[in-house]
Enzyme design. Structure first.
Site, short mmCIF file in Angstrom:
data_model
loop_
_atom_site.label_atom_id
_atom_site.label_comp_id
_atom_site.label_asym_id
_atom_site.label_seq_id
_atom_site.Cartn_x
_atom_site.Cartn_y
_atom_site.Cartn_z
N GLY A 20 94.44 20.84 71.25
CA GLY A 20 94.18 22.00 72.12
C GLY A 20 93.27 23.06 71.54
N ASN A 22 90.08 23.28 72.08
CA ASN A 22 89.24 23.72 73.21
C ASN A 22 90.01 24.64 74.14
OD1 ASN A 22 86.39 22.61 73.34
ND2 ASN A 22 87.52 20.75 72.77
N MET A 95 93.72 12.78 77.50
CA MET A 95 93.47 11.38 77.19
C MET A 95 94.01 10.41 78.25
SD MET A 95 91.56 12.08 74.81
CE MET A 95 91.03 10.79 73.69
N LYS A 96 94.25 10.89 79.46
CA LYS A 96 94.65 10.01 80.56
C LYS A 96 93.49 9.90 81.53
CE LYS A 96 98.97 9.48 79.35
NZ LYS A 96 99.49 8.20 78.90
N ILE A 97 93.41 8.75 82.20
CA ILE A 97 92.35 8.58 83.19
C ILE A 97 92.91 8.94 84.57
CG2 ILE A 97 90.90 6.84 84.34
CD1 ILE A 97 90.50 5.61 81.55
N LEU A 98 92.24 9.85 85.25
CA LEU A 98 92.70 10.27 86.58
C LEU A 98 92.34 9.20 87.60
CD1 LEU A 98 91.44 13.96 86.26
CD2 LEU A 98 93.84 13.24 86.24
N ASN A 112 84.79 17.95 82.39
CA ASN A 112 85.33 17.36 81.17
C ASN A 112 84.37 17.63 80.02
OD1 ASN A 112 86.96 15.64 79.49
ND2 ASN A 112 85.46 14.00 79.79
N HIS A 114 83.14 15.86 76.45
CA HIS A 114 83.18 14.58 75.75
C HIS A 114 82.37 14.68 74.46
CE1 HIS A 114 83.66 10.26 75.39
NE2 HIS A 114 82.38 10.21 75.02
C1 GAR Z 1 87.54 16.94 71.64
O1 GAR Z 1 86.63 16.53 70.67
C2 GAR Z 1 87.13 16.41 73.00
O2 GAR Z 1 85.74 16.36 73.19
C3 GAR Z 1 87.70 15.02 72.93
O3 GAR Z 1 88.96 15.18 72.32
C4 GAR Z 1 88.91 16.29 71.43
C5 GAR Z 1 90.05 17.22 71.79
O4 GAR Z 1 90.16 18.27 70.85
N1 GAR Z 1 87.80 14.44 74.25
C6 GAR Z 1 87.66 13.14 74.48
O5 GAR Z 1 87.45 12.33 73.61
C7 GAR Z 1 87.80 12.75 75.92
N2 GAR Z 1 87.24 11.45 76.15
P1 GAR Z 1 91.08 19.51 71.15
O6 GAR Z 1 92.43 18.97 71.63
O7 GAR Z 1 91.20 20.21 69.81
O8 GAR Z 1 90.41 20.36 72.20
#
Ligand code: GAR
Length: 194
Positions: A20, A22, A95-98, A112, A114
């Site tokens: 979390g 982000n 990390m779930k696909i909607l 999103n 990525h």
């Molecule tokens: C981030 O790097 C995000 O871009 C990635 O997971 C991490 C989450 O970090 N997302 C994916 O890989 C989605 N396909 P956080 O929980 O510290 O925000």
């Protein structure tokens, strides 16, 4: 949109599954005086997600969703989104696909982040794949979510150079720093058009 002391702020739900960082960063931005959005809801696919602590700390409503049955899970999420008048969904390490149906219902309202320069390196283990392929650059992308994985319209991207002694962890860390700059910028860009 929600009226807030004469200012209309976009009501955002942030979906997480893990650390979390982000989410924490978006909360920080939402608390700025001139912010155009307010985080009304945090959805987690994992009741033990570290990121839930930030919802707790900043007194934001949070829901952990049991994903044993995806249709029930999405029904639960849908009810919460409606109940809280959510205008925009930000996936942040979710990390779930909607499902296609869910995405259709909130068309143009799900974004999103990525950790790659999409359309390159969709899906998981992006940093490892980037290093194996001896790329010179990687980066991060904020994009609209459509029914194909990591394939919706790109809102903003940031390039990050690969360094000599990089490993997936080091690269992930440097990219994450850029994610924290990019996501609020992307939100600002699209909120103006919502
Ligand atoms: C981030 O790097 C995000 O871009 C990635 O997971 C991490 C989450 O970090 N997302 C994916 O890989 C989605 N396909 P956080 O929980 O510290 O925000």
């Amino acid at each position: 949109m929600g009226k807030l002391i004469g200012i209309t702020k976009t009501k955002v739900a942030v979906f997480i599954s893990g650390n979390g960082s982000n989410l924490k960063n978006l909360i920080k931005h939402s608390l700025k005086k001139d912010s155009q959005f307010i985080i009304k809801l945090v959805i987690s696919s994992n009741s033990k997600a570290k990121g839930l602590q930030y919802a707790r700390k900043f007194k934001i409503k949070k829901k952990s969703i049991n994903y044993n049955n995806i249709l029930n899970a999405e029904k639960h999420i849908n009810d919460e989104l409606i109940k809280n008048y959510i205008d925009l969904i930000c996936l942040a390490g979710f990390m779930k696909i909607l499902t296609k149906n869910f995405i259709k219902k909130f068309k143009g309202k799900i974004i999103n982040i990525h950790p790659s320069l999409l359309p390159k390196y969709k899906g998981l283990n992006t940093h490892q794949k980037v290093l194996e392929n001896k790329e010179k650059f990687s980066g991060c992308t904020v994009h609209f979510v459509n029914s194909k994985l990591d394939a919706g319209k790109i809102i903003l991207q940031k390039k990050v150079p690969i360094l000599k002694n990089d490993n997936p962890e080091k690269l992930a860390k440097r990219i994450l720093k850029q994610e924290h700059l990019l996501y609020p910028k992307a939100l600002k860009k699209i909120i103006a058009r919502l």
